[in-house]
Motif scaffolding. Structure first.
Motif, PDB file in Angstrom:
ATOM      1  N   MET A   1      73.281 -28.704  21.349  1.00  0.00           N
ATOM      2  CA  MET A   1      73.050 -30.087  21.776  1.00  0.00           C
ATOM      3  C   MET A   1      74.336 -30.892  21.704  1.00  0.00           C
ATOM      4  O   MET A   1      75.142 -30.749  20.793  1.00  0.00           O
ATOM      5  N   LEU A   2      74.528 -31.720  22.687  1.00  0.00           N
ATOM      6  CA  LEU A   2      75.739 -32.519  22.735  1.00  0.00           C
ATOM      7  C   LEU A   2      75.576 -33.778  21.903  1.00  0.00           C
ATOM      8  O   LEU A   2      74.532 -34.407  21.928  1.00  0.00           O
ATOM      9  N   LYS A   3      76.660 -34.115  21.221  1.00  0.00           N
ATOM     10  CA  LYS A   3      76.563 -35.341  20.425  1.00  0.00           C
ATOM     11  C   LYS A   3      77.264 -36.467  21.166  1.00  0.00           C
ATOM     12  O   LYS A   3      78.330 -36.924  20.786  1.00  0.00           O
ATOM     13  N   ASN A   4      76.668 -36.859  22.255  1.00  0.00           N
ATOM     14  CA  ASN A   4      77.201 -37.966  23.027  1.00  0.00           C
ATOM     15  C   ASN A   4      76.572 -39.237  22.509  1.00  0.00           C
ATOM     16  O   ASN A   4      75.359 -39.372  22.528  1.00  0.00           O
ATOM     17  N   SER A   5      77.397 -40.155  22.061  1.00  0.00           N
ATOM     18  CA  SER A   5      76.759 -41.391  21.594  1.00  0.00           C
ATOM     19  C   SER A   5      76.401 -42.231  22.811  1.00  0.00           C
ATOM     20  O   SER A   5      77.012 -42.120  23.869  1.00  0.00           O
ATOM     21  N   VAL A   6      75.352 -43.032  22.636  1.00  0.00           N
ATOM     22  CA  VAL A   6      74.926 -43.917  23.715  1.00  0.00           C
ATOM     23  C   VAL A   6      76.085 -44.808  24.139  1.00  0.00           C
ATOM     24  O   VAL A   6      76.351 -45.003  25.320  1.00  0.00           O
ATOM     25  N   ASP A   7      76.828 -45.276  23.147  1.00  0.00           N
ATOM     26  CA  ASP A   7      77.937 -46.189  23.460  1.00  0.00           C
ATOM     27  C   ASP A   7      78.983 -45.542  24.353  1.00  0.00           C
ATOM     28  O   ASP A   7      79.406 -46.117  25.348  1.00  0.00           O
ATOM     29  N   SER A   8      79.364 -44.321  23.980  1.00  0.00           N
ATOM     30  CA  SER A   8      80.418 -43.691  24.780  1.00  0.00           C
ATOM     31  C   SER A   8      79.923 -43.400  26.191  1.00  0.00           C
ATOM     32  O   SER A   8      80.680 -43.485  27.152  1.00  0.00           O
ATOM     33  N   SER A   9      78.620 -43.075  26.324  1.00  0.00           N
ATOM     34  CA  SER A   9      78.075 -42.849  27.660  1.00  0.00           C
ATOM     35  C   SER A   9      78.094 -44.138  28.474  1.00  0.00           C
ATOM     36  O   SER A   9      78.414 -44.121  29.667  1.00  0.00           O
ATOM     37  N   LEU A  10      77.748 -45.241  27.811  1.00  0.00           N
ATOM     38  CA  LEU A  10      77.749 -46.516  28.529  1.00  0.00           C
ATOM     39  C   LEU A  10      79.157 -46.893  28.981  1.00  0.00           C
ATOM     40  O   LEU A  10      79.351 -47.407  30.084  1.00  0.00           O
ATOM     41  N   VAL A  11      80.132 -46.577  28.129  1.00  0.00           N
ATOM     42  CA  VAL A  11      81.525 -46.849  28.509  1.00  0.00           C
ATOM     43  C   VAL A  11      81.877 -46.043  29.750  1.00  0.00           C
ATOM     44  O   VAL A  11      82.471 -46.550  30.707  1.00  0.00           O
ATOM     45  N   LYS A  12      81.467 -44.781  29.737  1.00  0.00           N
ATOM     46  CA  LYS A  12      81.788 -43.898  30.877  1.00  0.00           C
ATOM     47  C   LYS A  12      81.214 -44.442  32.188  1.00  0.00           C
ATOM     48  O   LYS A  12      81.926 -44.553  33.183  1.00  0.00           O
ATOM     49  N   ILE A  13      79.916 -44.776  32.148  1.00  0.00           N
ATOM     50  CA  ILE A  13      79.341 -45.229  33.428  1.00  0.00           C
ATOM     51  C   ILE A  13      79.864 -46.607  33.816  1.00  0.00           C
ATOM     52  O   ILE A  13      79.909 -46.944  35.003  1.00  0.00           O
ATOM     53  N   GLY A  14      80.311 -47.349  32.826  1.00  0.00           N
ATOM     54  CA  GLY A  14      80.925 -48.643  33.118  1.00  0.00           C
ATOM     55  C   GLY A  14      82.204 -48.494  33.923  1.00  0.00           C
ATOM     56  O   GLY A  14      82.638 -49.413  34.605  1.00  0.00           O
ATOM     57  N   ARG A  15      82.832 -47.325  33.824  1.00  0.00           N
ATOM     58  CA  ARG A  15      84.107 -47.102  34.515  1.00  0.00           C
ATOM     59  C   ARG A  15      83.931 -46.582  35.945  1.00  0.00           C
ATOM     60  O   ARG A  15      84.894 -46.468  36.684  1.00  0.00           O
TER      61      ARG A  15
ATOM     62  N   ASP B   1      65.904 -37.876  19.191  1.00  0.00           N
ATOM     63  CA  ASP B   1      65.524 -36.619  18.523  1.00  0.00           C
ATOM     64  C   ASP B   1      65.454 -35.452  19.495  1.00  0.00           C
ATOM     65  O   ASP B   1      65.239 -34.320  19.101  1.00  0.00           O
ATOM     66  N   GLU B   2      65.638 -35.787  20.747  1.00  0.00           N
ATOM     67  CA  GLU B   2      65.529 -34.734  21.756  1.00  0.00           C
ATOM     68  C   GLU B   2      66.624 -33.691  21.542  1.00  0.00           C
ATOM     69  O   GLU B   2      67.769 -34.039  21.301  1.00  0.00           O
ATOM     70  N   SER B   3      66.223 -32.449  21.606  1.00  0.00           N
ATOM     71  CA  SER B   3      67.225 -31.430  21.284  1.00  0.00           C
ATOM     72  C   SER B   3      67.487 -30.491  22.450  1.00  0.00           C
ATOM     73  O   SER B   3      67.673 -29.309  22.290  1.00  0.00           O
ATOM     74  N   LYS B   4      67.460 -31.043  23.637  1.00  0.00           N
ATOM     75  CA  LYS B   4      67.799 -30.203  24.787  1.00  0.00           C
ATOM     76  C   LYS B   4      69.295 -29.912  24.768  1.00  0.00           C
ATOM     77  O   LYS B   4      70.089 -30.714  24.266  1.00  0.00           O
ATOM     78  N   LEU B   5      69.666 -28.799  25.370  1.00  0.00           N
ATOM     79  CA  LEU B   5      71.056 -28.333  25.306  1.00  0.00           C
ATOM     80  C   LEU B   5      72.072 -29.354  25.816  1.00  0.00           C
ATOM     81  O   LEU B   5      73.169 -29.458  25.299  1.00  0.00           O
ATOM     82  N   LEU B   6      71.689 -30.099  26.851  1.00  0.00           N
ATOM     83  CA  LEU B   6      72.659 -31.019  27.453  1.00  0.00           C
ATOM     84  C   LEU B   6      72.185 -32.468  27.364  1.00  0.00           C
ATOM     85  O   LEU B   6      72.583 -33.313  28.188  1.00  0.00           O
ATOM     86  N   SER B   7      71.359 -32.763  26.389  1.00  0.00           N
ATOM     87  CA  SER B   7      70.769 -34.104  26.285  1.00  0.00           C
ATOM     88  C   SER B   7      71.799 -35.213  26.400  1.00  0.00           C
ATOM     89  O   SER B   7      72.774 -35.262  25.658  1.00  0.00           O
TER      90      SER B   7
ATOM     91  N   LYS C   1      66.776 -30.384  33.819  1.00  0.00           N
ATOM     92  CA  LYS C   1      65.763 -29.856  32.904  1.00  0.00           C
ATOM     93  C   LYS C   1      66.297 -29.818  31.466  1.00  0.00           C
ATOM     94  O   LYS C   1      65.550 -30.011  30.512  1.00  0.00           O
ATOM     95  N   HIS C   2      67.608 -29.597  31.341  1.00  0.00           N
ATOM     96  CA  HIS C   2      68.191 -29.521  30.009  1.00  0.00           C
ATOM     97  C   HIS C   2      68.800 -30.847  29.577  1.00  0.00           C
ATOM     98  O   HIS C   2      69.630 -30.892  28.671  1.00  0.00           O
ATOM     99  N   GLY C   3      68.394 -31.924  30.230  1.00  0.00           N
ATOM    100  CA  GLY C   3      68.708 -33.258  29.728  1.00  0.00           C
ATOM    101  C   GLY C   3      69.964 -33.919  30.249  1.00  0.00           C
ATOM    102  O   GLY C   3      70.350 -34.986  29.782  1.00  0.00           O
ATOM    103  N   SER C   4      70.634 -33.311  31.230  1.00  0.00           N
ATOM    104  CA  SER C   4      71.852 -33.930  31.737  1.00  0.00           C
ATOM    105  C   SER C   4      71.510 -35.024  32.752  1.00  0.00           C
ATOM    106  O   SER C   4      70.490 -34.954  33.428  1.00  0.00           O
TER     107      SER C   4
END
Lengths: 545, 504
Positions: free
Chosen positions: B1-15, B45-51, B92-95
């Protein structure tokens, strides 16, 4: 003198009539070949496309049924959408193998698919997937026999070049639009495209140019059709386009001309005749026959494409379909499981004991013109003749091929075992020939009644015995004294009404007229009394043996 | 499972918008608001491989939500009624798919110049990434054909991107943009829904900012798909596993042989690139690995063989774009109606395809023509077979697709190798201005790089492009690690060891 004249005239006219009818018969017998001239050697080959009777298409999961709503049987692959891929339908491979084995073709254990490129509105991929370099079958043959196939030679073997599996195309219907509210269609020519047929599995069978005359061509087509029908490879119908045949023809070893758009065997024969004559005419006027593709328009062949403008199909092995890898035992497996009996074997069997059918009737059974008729016949045979040898062996054939098929024709019905279940038909036959409870002619009337009322459930639910009772058709018991008396009176009456016949019979003349008297008896008793009973009575009365 | 924080994801899409405006990365992006909602509604809590991972999809891979254009005018408004197996697996794997990326039309190109939406630019060399200004001096090409996917990862708007690699189209842009690009063995990943360029070579590849994400995505996509006739089935997969299990562990450097072939290094390699390979070899040697010279004589024929095969297949595959059923058609565009289907189709295709695609179709047709076919297409196939046999003869691992008797002889390498190292390109990413100049003066020059990446494509070998950093240069160059067919897992493990050596 006058009588003499009149007689001779009558004689003349009779000969005339006879000569007309004889020449008609002769004409019919040789009509197809009569156009062939010995100084111009006819040579011809066929290219047959035959749709395989599979549930699914060749490389996709869509069903292929005839006469569906346009474009309702089209998968993403059939429409050539980007990102789609073909998956081979093993059922199509099986049917192609059955065809290959039954036609003595050398089965390729590693056949491959190739792409044949050309653009057309009904060709969604821009290419057809076919087998060009390594087809599933190489060579092969089909033997024509004089006794079964009505050819002039005792036998003639037509050899095959190859058998390949390929996709069918869609269909283009060219329309001229009238005044339309659609600005694009207003008054222009356009094409409607139906992709239902696209990617339907076909086999292409190419013969060598082995045909020496038209009878052979006709016989081959018939035999090929009955083979694919019999083995359930294809419906083999030319009318529906399930089978399409192109021909190539040359004279005296000259250039080959290919003819397309032939929609029936009559069209094939007519086009060949026309083209043969046309080529002779060209040669006789000092012209050169050019290698080309011609079309048949119903009355003549016309140029479609000259050799120079031939399309380069740019064949390429399909880069994503792997080869069809077959086990070494495949030919034997197919032979044992699917091709153990061929139509000729079946005709041979049906025309021999115990069946003893005529060739014509045997062919009718195996041709699948009536789907399931052969099984129906075999079943009925074993339930009648097979049960009791009192039933003459030709009876099931007579009842099925003449009475039943005749009545179906009369009422415009398709053959289906449901109309007259085998068990019922067998019961009917057995009641006549084993039990003697019913006369043959009453039996035929009952059969007609059942066919006519096949969708009346009340009639359907009645047994043969019920029907006999309902119509009081039962043959009265023979030892019944009253009946015998009555019969005796009836016979005497008939005899006294036909003194001339009686006189003749007593003098041993016109013995056949006894049947006339029997007929009178049958008519008087509405067929309830068996013919042989009357025959015995009359013979006894007249002292005949 | 990837440990992508919500914040860092939001920064990414903000760009996304800024990056796209600057580098022309996407053919379409999904609505930012919806992406935001998707990220915020992620179950922690979702534990998909690419959540929660963000990905971009090369626009020659079918998705249902937006157009699948292949960066071609001919498919500019084509919406696929189905999505590719790879996209389904990722979701399917959460990406989360953020958009579709620009490419060279249908994958045909190496600079991402041939797109109907224009050139994608390389974010790595942009020294003012956050600024609106973009100096011409900073404009470099991203490589192609998966240039948009490499740029999306390089610009930091997603965690990974899918590309396709037919002859280096994932590895080259990864190298140019300083990211990781992995082309797995041919047939490992389903191509259902991937628009074919040359499908005997087409391979879905993964571009990512690090090896971990590439491994995770690879594990998700490494599946047999019954819809793809070229996808290797489970029987072959187990055979590969059985064969690889016999090999020694990657941890024991002394037992790992690394091959270097001068045949790779022969043509037009800059001193810069050569030095990198030498340095890599010496570092590996210093860590205990054995360095083995290998010979691959057929490499000299690889490029012409590749172009013969690829262009022929492309010609065939692109035949379907006739404007009859979908895509651009000359009538719909409001031009004159044409009288017959032939002129309709040729007009549609002449207007719908770009110049490079048309050029390749013409060359492909020439090679497929009945006079040339026997000479060219089949000959190219023979070169391909020979090259594969040469690779089979130098790798320790037998090729699971071949029976043992046709693995090839041992003449080329008495010592069999585990991996081969090679350059990805002759030099770094060219400047946009240089590219334009060079194409005019020397049109063949764009094919120079192909010699490094094409061999793996022809033989279907797993190959990865890694960014290699050095003391002297600000930006990394790409290096290539190649394994035997099916040895994908070990190539990824070895890549990790190699990266560990890249510290200074």
């Amino acid at each position: 003198m006058q009588t003499m004249f009149a007689r001779s005239k009558m004689w003349q006219s009779r000969t005339l009539v006879r000569s007309i009818s004889t020449s008609r018969i002769l004409l019919k017998a040789k009509s197809d070949n009569s156009v062939l001239l010995p100084q111009y050697k006819f040579k011809c080959g066929l290219e047959i496309h035959c749709q395989l009777k599979t549930d699914k298409k060749l490389f996709s999961n869509s069903g292929h049924t005839f006469n569906e709503l346009p474009n309702s049987r089209v998968s993403f692959f059939d429409a050539g959408l980007p990102g789609t891929q073909p998956l081979v339908n093993p059922e199509a491979v099986l049917l192609a193998l059955v065809a290959g084995v039954s036609l003595n073709s050398k089965i390729n254990l590693q056949s491959t698919f190739d792409r044949k490129h050309y653009f057309y509105g009904d060709q969604p991929l821009g290419y057809q997937i076919t087998q060009h370099y390594n087809p599933i079958g190489k060579g092969g043959s089909l033997k024509l026999l004089k006794k079964f196939d009505e050819i002039d030679e005792q036998e003639k073997t037509i050899t095959l070049d190859q058998i390949q599996i390929e996709q069918d195309t869609g269909k283009c219907i060219h329309v001229e639009a009238g005044v339309s509210t659609n600005e694009y269609l207003n008054g222009i020519l356009y094409s409607k495209i139906d992709l239902n047929r696209a990617n339907t599995p076909l086999i292409e069978v190419v013969t060598n140019p082995d045909f020496d005359d038209l009878k052979q061509v006709k016989a081959f087509i018939k035999k090929f059709q009955s083979l694919v029908k019999f083995l359930n490879i294809s419906t083999g119908e030319l009318e529906t386009g399930a089978m399409r045949i192109d021909v190539n023809i040359s004279i005296n070893g000259g250039n080959r001309v290919e003819i397309k758009n032939l929609s029936s065997s009559t069209a094939i024969i007519e086009a060949l005749k026309y083209e043969y004559k046309r080529q002779i005419k060209e040669v006789e006027s000092g012209n050169h026959i050019s290698q080309e593709t011609r079309g048949w328009n119903g009355s003549k062949t016309v140029t479609l494409r000259k050799k120079e403008s031939k399309v380069d199909y740019r064949y390429m092995p399909d880069p994503e379909l792997s080869s069809i890898s077959l086990d070494k035992t495949i030919v034997e497996d197919i032979r044992t499981n699917f091709v153990s009996t061929l139509p000729d074997d079946m005709i041979e069997m049906l025309t021999s004991k115990p069946y003893g059918l005529r060739i014509k009737d045997a062919k009718l059974l195996i041709n699948n013109t009536y789907d399931g008729l052969l099984d129906y016949y075999m079943d009925a045979f074993s339930k009648t003749v097979g049960m009791n040898d009192k039933v003459p062996s030709k009876i099931p054939g007579n009842f099925i091929l003449h009475e039943l098929i005749g009545q179906l024709g009369k009422f415009n019905l398709k053959f289906s075992p449901q109309i007259l279940p085998v068990s019922k038909l067998s019961e009917l036959i057995n009641v006549i020939y084993i039990d003697g409870k019913l006369t043959n002619s009453s039996g035929k009337l009952l059969l007609k009644y059942i066919v006519e009322n096949h969708d009346d459930t009340a009639v359907q639910s009645m047994t043969i015995d019920d029907l006999i009772a309902e119509f009081e058709l039962e043959v009265p018991e023979q030892n019944d004294a009253d009946l015998n008396l009555e019969l005796g009176e009836l016979c005497d009456e008939i005899l006294s009404n036909h003194a001339e016949i009686v006189e003749n019979l007593k003098n041993g003349k016109k013995l056949g007229s006894l049947q006339y008297l029997v007929g009178q008896g049958m008519r008087a008793t509405q067929g309830k009394i068996q013919a042989k009973v009357f025959e015995e009575h009359f013979k006894k009365s007249l002292g005949l043996k | 499972m990837l440990k992508n924080s919500v914040d860092s994801s939001l920064v990414k899409i903000g760009r996304i918008h800024h990056a796209h405006k600057k580098y022309n990365i996407f053919t379409s992006t999904r609505p930012i608001n919806k992406l935001k909602q998707q990220i915020l509604s992620l179950n922690k809590d979702e534990s998909k491989l690419l959540s929660g991972s963000l990905c971009s999809i090369k626009d020659n891979i079918a998705t249902k939500q937006e157009y699948t254009t292949c960066s071609s005018s001919s498919l500019r408004d084509y919406k696929s009624p189905f999505s590719a197996t790879v996209v389904d697996l990722l979701e399917k794997h959460g990406s989360i798919v953020i958009g579709k990326t620009n490419l060279d039309e249908f994958g045909m190109g190496a600079n991402n110049s041939y797109s109907h939406i224009g050139q994608t630019l390389n974010p790595m060399y942009d020294d003012n990434k956050d600024s609106e200004t973009f100096l011409d001096a900073d404009k470099y090409v991203p490589g192609g054909s998966s240039g948009g996917s490499a740029a999306a990862v390089s610009a930091g708007v997603c965690d990974f991107a899918l590309g396709t690699d037919t002859g280096g189209s994932v590895r080259l842009p990864a190298a140019y943009c300083g990211v990781h690009g992995f082309k797995p063995s041919y047939g490992r990943i389903s191509r259902w829904g991937v628009v074919a360029y040359a499908q005997s070579l087409d391979t879905v590849g993964i571009l990512g900012s690090n090896l971990e994400i590439i491994k995770s995505v690879y594990n998700v996509l490494n599946q047999y798909d019954t819809k793809d006739p070229t996808c290797i089935d489970n029987q072959v997969r187990s055979r590969i596993t059985a064969l690889t299990e016999k090999l020694t562990s990657i941890d024991d450097a002394k037992k790992i042989n690394i091959g270097i072939s001068t045949d790779y290094l022969a043509k037009g390699v800059t001193p810069d690139t050569l030095a990198t390979i030498e340095l890599l070899a010496s570092k590996l040697f210093g860590s205990g690995y054995n360095i083995v010279p290998v010979k691959l004589p057929s490499l000299s024929n690889a490029v012409p063989a590749y172009f013969t095969i690829a262009y022929s297949e492309a010609t065939s595959n692109l035949s379907r774009y006739d404007g009859v059923r979908y895509g651009y058609s000359t009538i719909e565009a409001g031009k004159e109606t044409t009288e017959d289907y032939k002129s309709f189709i040729s007009k549609t295709r002449s207007e719908g395809f770009g110049a490079e695609v048309q050029k390749r179709i013409l060359i492909g047709n020439y090679n497929l023509s009945s006079e040339k076919f026997q000479n060219n297409y089949l000959k190219a196939g023979a070169v391909r077979k020979k090259l594969t046999a040469e690779f089979n003869s130098i790798f320790k691992l037998p090729n699971a697709l071949y029976t043992l008797d046709v693995q090839g002889s041992d003449v080329h390498s008495p010592t069999k190798v585990d991996f081969i190292i090679a350059p990805i390109s002759a030099s770094r990413a060219p400047k946009l201005s240089d590219l334009v100049e060079k194409e005019k003066s020397d049109p063949i020059s764009t094919y120079v790089n192909d010699a490094f990446v094409i061999p793996s494509s022809l033989a279907g070998l797993p190959s990865i492009s890694l960014p290699w950093y050095s003391n002297s240069e600000k930006y990394p160059v790409g290096i290539q690690l190649i394994g035997q067919y099916g040895d994908d897992q070990r190539v990824l493990e070895f890549a990790k060891r190699v990266e560990e050596l890249n510290s200074f």
